[in-house]
Design an enzyme around this catalytic site. Structure first.
Site, short mmCIF file in Angstrom:
data_model
loop_
_atom_site.label_atom_id
_atom_site.label_comp_id
_atom_site.label_asym_id
_atom_site.label_seq_id
_atom_site.Cartn_x
_atom_site.Cartn_y
_atom_site.Cartn_z
N TYR A 162 -19.03 29.43 -13.83
CA TYR A 162 -18.29 30.60 -14.28
C TYR A 162 -18.33 31.75 -13.28
N LYS B 267 -18.00 31.79 -21.86
CA LYS B 267 -17.83 30.61 -22.72
C LYS B 267 -16.52 29.97 -22.29
N ASP C 286 -2.09 -3.12 -13.56
CA ASP C 286 -1.14 -3.00 -14.67
C ASP C 286 -0.88 -4.34 -15.36
N ASN D 159 2.94 4.64 -5.07
CA ASN D 159 3.87 4.57 -6.21
C ASN D 159 4.01 5.93 -6.87
N CYS D 160 2.85 6.58 -7.03
CA CYS D 160 2.81 7.81 -7.82
C CYS D 160 3.52 8.96 -7.09
N SER E 144 0.81 -1.23 0.00
CA SER E 144 0.00 0.00 0.00
C SER E 144 0.83 1.26 0.00
N TYR F 130 -9.11 -14.04 -10.71
CA TYR F 130 -9.35 -12.68 -11.18
C TYR F 130 -8.00 -11.98 -11.36
C1 LIG Z 1 -21.81 42.31 -10.72
C2 LIG Z 1 -22.23 41.12 -11.50
C3 LIG Z 1 -21.47 39.95 -11.41
C4 LIG Z 1 -21.86 38.83 -12.10
N1 LIG Z 1 -21.10 37.71 -12.01
C5 LIG Z 1 -21.43 36.62 -12.73
C6 LIG Z 1 -20.63 35.49 -12.70
O1 LIG Z 1 -19.58 35.47 -12.03
N2 LIG Z 1 -20.99 34.40 -13.42
C7 LIG Z 1 -22.13 34.41 -14.19
O2 LIG Z 1 -22.42 33.42 -14.84
N3 LIG Z 1 -22.94 35.49 -14.24
C8 LIG Z 1 -22.60 36.59 -13.52
N4 LIG Z 1 -23.40 37.69 -13.59
C9 LIG Z 1 -24.62 37.62 -14.36
C10 LIG Z 1 -24.40 37.89 -15.85
O3 LIG Z 1 -23.69 39.07 -16.02
C11 LIG Z 1 -25.75 37.95 -16.52
O4 LIG Z 1 -26.38 36.72 -16.40
C12 LIG Z 1 -25.66 38.29 -17.99
O5 LIG Z 1 -24.98 39.49 -18.20
C13 LIG Z 1 -27.07 38.42 -18.57
O6 LIG Z 1 -27.01 38.78 -19.89
P1 LIG Z 1 -28.18 39.61 -20.54
O7 LIG Z 1 -27.77 39.88 -21.94
O8 LIG Z 1 -29.47 38.95 -20.28
O9 LIG Z 1 -28.22 40.97 -19.70
P2 LIG Z 1 -27.11 42.07 -19.51
O10 LIG Z 1 -25.77 41.53 -19.80
O11 LIG Z 1 -27.36 42.65 -18.20
O12 LIG Z 1 -27.48 43.11 -20.64
C14 LIG Z 1 -28.74 43.73 -20.68
C15 LIG Z 1 -28.57 45.12 -21.25
O13 LIG Z 1 -29.82 45.56 -21.71
C16 LIG Z 1 -29.88 46.97 -21.51
N5 LIG Z 1 -31.29 47.36 -21.55
C17 LIG Z 1 -32.26 47.03 -20.66
N6 LIG Z 1 -33.43 47.54 -21.06
C18 LIG Z 1 -33.20 48.19 -22.20
C19 LIG Z 1 -34.04 48.93 -23.09
N7 LIG Z 1 -35.34 49.05 -22.85
N8 LIG Z 1 -33.48 49.48 -24.18
C20 LIG Z 1 -32.16 49.35 -24.43
N9 LIG Z 1 -31.34 48.67 -23.63
C21 LIG Z 1 -31.86 48.09 -22.53
C22 LIG Z 1 -29.24 47.16 -20.17
O14 LIG Z 1 -28.77 48.48 -20.04
C23 LIG Z 1 -28.11 46.14 -20.23
O15 LIG Z 1 -26.90 46.71 -20.62
C24 LIG Z 1 -23.02 38.85 -12.91
C25 LIG Z 1 -23.79 40.01 -13.00
C26 LIG Z 1 -23.39 41.14 -12.32
C27 LIG Z 1 -24.19 42.36 -12.45
C1 LIG Z 2 6.86 6.28 -10.24
C2 LIG Z 2 5.47 6.00 -10.64
C3 LIG Z 2 4.60 7.06 -10.81
C4 LIG Z 2 3.29 6.82 -11.18
N1 LIG Z 2 2.46 7.89 -11.32
C5 LIG Z 2 1.18 7.67 -11.65
C6 LIG Z 2 0.28 8.74 -11.74
O1 LIG Z 2 0.65 9.90 -11.50
N2 LIG Z 2 -1.01 8.48 -12.07
C7 LIG Z 2 -1.45 7.21 -12.31
O2 LIG Z 2 -2.63 7.03 -12.57
N3 LIG Z 2 -0.63 6.17 -12.22
C8 LIG Z 2 0.68 6.37 -11.92
N4 LIG Z 2 1.51 5.31 -11.81
C9 LIG Z 2 1.01 3.97 -12.14
C10 LIG Z 2 0.30 3.32 -10.97
O3 LIG Z 2 1.10 3.36 -9.84
C11 LIG Z 2 -0.03 1.90 -11.34
O4 LIG Z 2 -0.92 1.94 -12.43
C12 LIG Z 2 -0.68 1.12 -10.23
O5 LIG Z 2 0.09 1.12 -9.09
C13 LIG Z 2 -0.92 -0.31 -10.70
O6 LIG Z 2 -1.45 -1.05 -9.66
P1 LIG Z 2 -1.18 -2.60 -9.57
O7 LIG Z 2 -1.85 -3.06 -8.34
O8 LIG Z 2 -1.51 -3.25 -10.84
O9 LIG Z 2 0.39 -2.73 -9.44
P2 LIG Z 2 1.35 -2.18 -8.31
O10 LIG Z 2 0.72 -1.07 -7.58
O11 LIG Z 2 2.65 -1.93 -8.97
O12 LIG Z 2 1.49 -3.40 -7.34
C14 LIG Z 2 1.98 -4.65 -7.79
C15 LIG Z 2 2.70 -5.31 -6.65
O13 LIG Z 2 2.79 -6.68 -6.90
C16 LIG Z 2 4.01 -7.16 -6.37
N5 LIG Z 2 4.34 -8.43 -7.01
C17 LIG Z 2 4.65 -8.60 -8.31
N6 LIG Z 2 4.83 -9.91 -8.56
C18 LIG Z 2 4.63 -10.57 -7.39
C19 LIG Z 2 4.67 -11.92 -7.00
N7 LIG Z 2 4.95 -12.85 -7.87
N8 LIG Z 2 4.42 -12.20 -5.71
C20 LIG Z 2 4.14 -11.24 -4.79
N9 LIG Z 2 4.09 -9.96 -5.12
C21 LIG Z 2 4.30 -9.62 -6.40
C22 LIG Z 2 4.99 -6.06 -6.68
O14 LIG Z 2 6.11 -6.11 -5.82
C23 LIG Z 2 4.14 -4.83 -6.47
O15 LIG Z 2 4.32 -4.27 -5.19
C24 LIG Z 2 2.84 5.51 -11.41
C25 LIG Z 2 3.71 4.44 -11.24
C26 LIG Z 2 5.00 4.67 -10.85
C27 LIG Z 2 5.91 3.53 -10.66
#
Ligand SMILES: Cc1cc2nc3c(=O)[nH]c(=O)nc-3n(C[C@H](O)[C@H](O)[C@H](O)COP(=O)(O)OP(=O)(O)OC[C@H]3O[C@@H](n4cnc5c(N)ncnc54)[C@H](O)[C@@H]3O)c2cc1C
Ligand SMILES: Cc1cc2nc3c(=O)[nH]c(=O)nc-3n(C[C@H](O)[C@H](O)[C@H](O)COP(=O)(O)OP(=O)(O)OC[C@H]3O[C@@H](n4cnc5c(N)ncnc54)[C@H](O)[C@@H]3O)c2cc1C
Ligand SMILES: CC(C)(COP(=O)(O)OP(=O)(O)OC[C@H]1O[C@@H](n2cnc3c(N)ncnc32)[C@H](O)[C@@H]1OP(=O)(O)O)[C@@H](O)C(=O)NCCC(=O)NCCS
Ligand SMILES: CC(C)(COP(=O)(O)OP(=O)(O)OC[C@H]1O[C@@H](n2cnc3c(N)ncnc32)[C@H](O)[C@@H]1OP(=O)(O)O)[C@@H](O)C(=O)NCCC(=O)NCCS
Lengths: 541, 541
Positions: free
Chosen positions: B421, B429, B278, B41-42, B38, B274
């Protein structure tokens, strides 16, 4: 063919640019009542906080750049004040000089977004929402004016309210946060929300929950909890309403949510009129009902769909999952689908799983613990929602779960996702795999689980709560009434356990699962406390 | 019922613990020929580099802890040397004293992993693979012995080879990397691999590609390219072979890949036996053929499946996508499914899309650019593979794409994923949505694209290459033979373009798309250079 677009930001301008790419000959006029188009709404709070330093970087496009590249006729400071569907015209009022004009259309796209509801009346204290470039200009002007020791009250602890708080604090402003509901970020279930409150308090924010503003004086705010708070500025962030009044006045169908009703091609009840973005209703992915989801990704995507529909090549829009994320003082909170609170309110059966996994392999330095909650349909094993709170890697896991939901994978199938693993990025059983394993055990009945809020009742009914953590962990804090029997001693000491049904628990649920399996096979009636001591503690406090 | 498990690490021990949770009465014996079970390895390379400081943190469990918690009979330093299927026994040899014993089983789980092939002969220079705790102890002992100015040659530039390089450099060792193929990390397509070589060179690593070691002297290595390299240590990382000889000798079916053949319940050709990890063949998710995928996640998961199968409750294993990731000097390289090289080698039709998106919104500080490549089935729009190279956010995007593949989403459907977002986490987007949009445009024929390696032929056939970037960008470096016509001037200056088919390009493909749409509608025959100048440059160098 002439298309008029009302609103020149996320949804509207995405429709405009796409429509141009699809049809070079189209006449496209965009009316925007504000002075700017295509600005980064989502970046506005970070400009207030000084994290985004360059104001221009918020203005992704200008009328000039849009004319040059996309031959768009973009008219700022022009508000559409009326739609005449019969004549297929709109009336437009110039915001600067009040002059009105009339413009005809073949197709109309409504992308007017949303605005805050009835604003608080300032009576001397400046009140601003945080939605436009004008808003942030005004906010920063007030703060510069006040100088050191500025104080602000943020009303509303939703996503934008929290972003406002974080950024005001980053500017050195003392902030009071007022929230009507019982906790900040109400879409989070109560046992998940603790870290949000902690983060706020840790950063010197005064938090008032279950509170509303009852009066605003010359330089103070009065709350219904009896507090008076001196302030230089009020940020209005109590949520938004769809800008659907134009549509409604024109006889276009508006849903019960207040959003404009559209079909899956973003078409309103008038086949010449499309609507997108915050102003429209979406179809909820969980129950298929009409819902409001005010997110930039959907606005952009549906803007493209509307353009495609006008060009006759649209693929139908998909239902909305409501994936959302917010950063707060280094904490990341993300969610998708429904919360438990909402499922319960709708009477929708659901299963709950809590875990507290690491962002990456524990043996590699820098791993951060997160808390994860999965909501599952007990009939179908479908994923109904997820919430994740933590630091590094939260955004990744919510995106994976959102993608799994879109792909129709069940909760148990999360265990089989082949996620990229090297120790600095994840775990051989990644956090998402692990929550899938836990879900699988609950689904197959391999382990019966009990939720944090059910423990009291279970103990009241005579069940014995067994803490299977080490004696050391137990002594550092335990659930009142629990007996300590460390997992590795269960086989030897099982006879010590009273002959009642058992609830086992460990720190996060994992050892509890092994304990539950062991005790089940030794003939005991046992449930594992889901999420362990950690979830229980979060829920009870 | 008695189960014997051969191999006590990822796959074997996952099977053992799960089997115990399912069956408290089972007799479970684990034979491990090494001194540790246990172990992580990684994590081994990072212990060499000093990033993981505590050696004990690599040992996730010990025979003692596994006995206490899971009542497992774990026997280290015990090598299984023979399987007698008729008698249902194994012969076991103690590695320390050579004594042999025989042990009977009802079920046998083969989890013997993989080992490096025929090792280089050291002739004085220590040669080690990097696979076990013993290996890293030996490697660190040599390096401590040599002290300052230590030099190492790493043979093989796969995942483990690169991790070895990074960590040796972190220790201050001068490293030479020898790779038989034409570039480091051969699963990456050539135009994606540039940053890997850059990162190596930037960190002072000497790289020899298309090279093999022909001789090892007392303190030097000789390559077939004529180089002699002084070295204190050789790390053998030329890839691995499944440990399937025990199975083969016992008459169990071993596939052409050298891995043990198993069904979807991890059962070998002998229903009592079973095999997992690896040592076994997986079913490839792309073509359904037998393949080797040596990843920890699969080993752990299939270990659990084997235990479930023995307990009679298994869900079938899913085909393997081969999701993989590696960090190298701050660069992250991730992939899933098949590369273009492999698709081409198998004659499998495919479509290619390259993008160069930001890790998060460009207007929020700290965004890092990544390069993304998507391989798509032109018939079905299914995702056949992806490669991503960059910094922040690469791991997230590969996991989302892997999840989408598992969920059966098409390339175009990536555009509709509702990903979380906020500006510090992604874009309205998101990178994954955007590659979906691009794929959609290629799928619908909205934009015809051309690949970097097809430009020469197109120009040779008389097509005109039009660089639609700004004049400034053009002057800083352009594709030989391209004419400059900035996107925003196309409408005005289209008459300047010769009357030939056109290839347009910008920096990354995005403006080229808009240009292509415009020119198409103005009646021109036009293709957009996929991935733009950036992909072309990467491919040509
Ligand atoms: C401070 C803040 C932070 C936010 N943070 C996030 C976030 O982190 N993640 C996220 O997914 N969403 C966030 N939102 C929400 C996101 O901005 C809105 O969901 C998105 O802008 C809606 O798009 P919309 O085109 O419907 O409206 P808006 O982008 O608000 O555009 C509507 C526009 O229509 C104009 N308008 C309204 N009525 C009229 C009219 N009668 N004539 C002409 N123009 C008009 C307004 O002036 C406005 O500019 C945030 C919103 C705010 C205000
Ligand atoms: C340096 C390193 C980095 C890795 N990094 C990643 C990673 O970042 N991400 C990822 O997904 N995978 C990674 N891997 C791969 C991952 O560790 C292996 O896919 C995983 O351990 C395989 O599991 P296993 O049980 O098949 O074999 P193991 O975990 O290797 O175990 C097999 C064991 O069986 C024993 N054994 C073999 N033959 C016998 C026998 N005849 N009798 C008794 N015991 C025996 C061995 O001594 C060994 O300890 C890495 C491997 C290494 C070596
Ligand atoms: C920016 C804005 C004007 C839209 O412009 P746009 O050109 O449609 O969109 P983008 O710049 O995102 O580019 C997307 C287009 O480029 C294409 N594209 C992107 N990368 C590409 C690449 N590497 N190769 C080829 N095409 C590419 C996409 O396919 C898409 O074209 P399509 O719609 O025809 O499929 C509009 O979204 C906007 O005003 N945004 C600001 C407001 C906002 O979004 N606020 C909320 C978030 S803060
Ligand atoms: C660690 C090891 C012994 C396996 O032990 P394990 O107890 O089966 O696995 P984990 O510690 O990962 O725990 C997973 C179990 O806990 C359960 N679990 C995890 N979190 C839980 C939670 N919060 N609540 C309830 N159950 C939980 C899982 O469902 C799973 O149980 P199941 O298999 O019965 O469904 C084995 O994987 C190993 O030796 N690993 C080291 C080698 C290795 O993996 N190398 C490659 C990577 S470096």
């Amino acid at each position: 063919m002439k298309t008029i677009i009302i609103g020149g930001v996320a949804g509207g301008m995405s429709a405009a640019t796409r429509l141009r790419r699809l049809d070079e000959a189209a006449e496209i006029v965009v009316f925007e009542r504000g002075p700017y188009v295509s600005f980064a709404n989502c970046g506005l709070p970070y400009y207030v906080g000084g994290i985004i330093e360059d104001r221009d970087s918020l203005l992704l496009q200008t009328p000039k750049s849009l004319a040059a590249r996309f031959r768009l006729d973009v008219r700022v400071n022009e508000e559409v004040i009326q739609i005449n569907r019969k004549a297929k015209t709109v009336r437009v009022s110039n915001v600067l000089d009040g002059t009105t004009t009339t413009e005809s259309y073949d197709f109309l796209i409504l992308a007017a977004g949303a605005t805050t509801g009835l604003p608080l009346s300032g009576r001397g204290v400046p009140v601003r929402s945080l939605r436009t470039v004008d808003d942030v200009d005004a906010i920063t002007a007030v703060l510069e004016d006040v100088g050191a020791d500025a104080r602000a009250v943020v009303v509303g602890a939703g996503f934008i309210g929290l972003e406002a708080v974080e950024n005001l604090v980053a500017r050195g402003v003392h902030v009071t946060l007022v929230q009507r509901g019982p906790r900040p970020l109400s879409p989070l279930d109560p046992e998940m929300a603790g870290p949000v409150l902690e983060a706020l308090l840790d950063h010197g924010v005064d938090v008032h929950v279950n509170s509303t503003v009852v009066d605003v004086g010359a330089s103070r705010v009065q709350l219904d909890d009896g507090s008076f708070i001196r302030t230089d500025l009020i940020i209005e962030a109590r949520g938004v309403r769809p800008n659907s009044h134009l549509a409604r006045s024109a006889g276009i169908t508006v849903g019960a949510t207040g959003g404009i009703t559209v079909d899956e091609y973003q078409r309103t009840s008038d086949p010449s009129i499309y609507a997108v973005g915050d102003a429209v209703e979406k179809t909820d992915a969980i129950d298929g009902a009409a819902t409001l989801v005010t997110m930039a990704g959907l606005a952009n995507r549906h803007g493209r769909t509307a353009a495609d529909a006008i060009a006759g090549i649209a693929e139908p829009s998909a239902p909305a999952l409501g994936t959302a994320i917010v950063g707060l003082f280094g904490l990341t909170v993300a969610m998708v689908g429904w919360s438990e609170t909402r499922l319960a309110a709708y009477g929708r059966p659901h299963r709950v799983v809590h875990t507290h996994p690491s962002s990456h392999a524990g043996y590699y330095p820098g791993a951060e613990q997160m808390s994860m909650k999965l909501l599952i349909d007990p009939e179908t094993d479908a994923i109904l929602g997820a919430q994740i709170v933590g630091g590094a890697g939260v955004d990744k896991r919510i995106d994976v779960i959102a993608t799994a939901m879109t792909g129709g994978l069940t909760a148990s199938q999360l265990s089989r996702l082949e996620l990229a693993y090297a120790p600095q990025y994840g775990s051989a059983k990644d956090a998402v795999n692990m929550v899938g394993y836990v879900a699988d055990n609950v689904a197959t009945g391999s382990t019966q689980s009990i939720q944090w809020h059910e423990v009291d009742d279970a103990m009241g009914a005579g069940e014995t709560l067994v803490d299977v953590r080490t004696a050391d962990e137990f002594s550092r804090g335990a659930i009142p009434g629990a007996v300590s029997l460390p997992l590795d001693e269960i086989r030897a000491r099982i006879s010590e356990l009273p002959d009642t049904p058992l609830v086992v628990h460990c720190q996060v649920g994992q050892r509890g699962h092994t304990a539950a399996r062991l005790l089940t096979q030794l003939g005991r009636d046992v449930r594992n406390l889901d999420g362990g001591y950690r979830t229980w503690l979060a829920g009870m406090s």
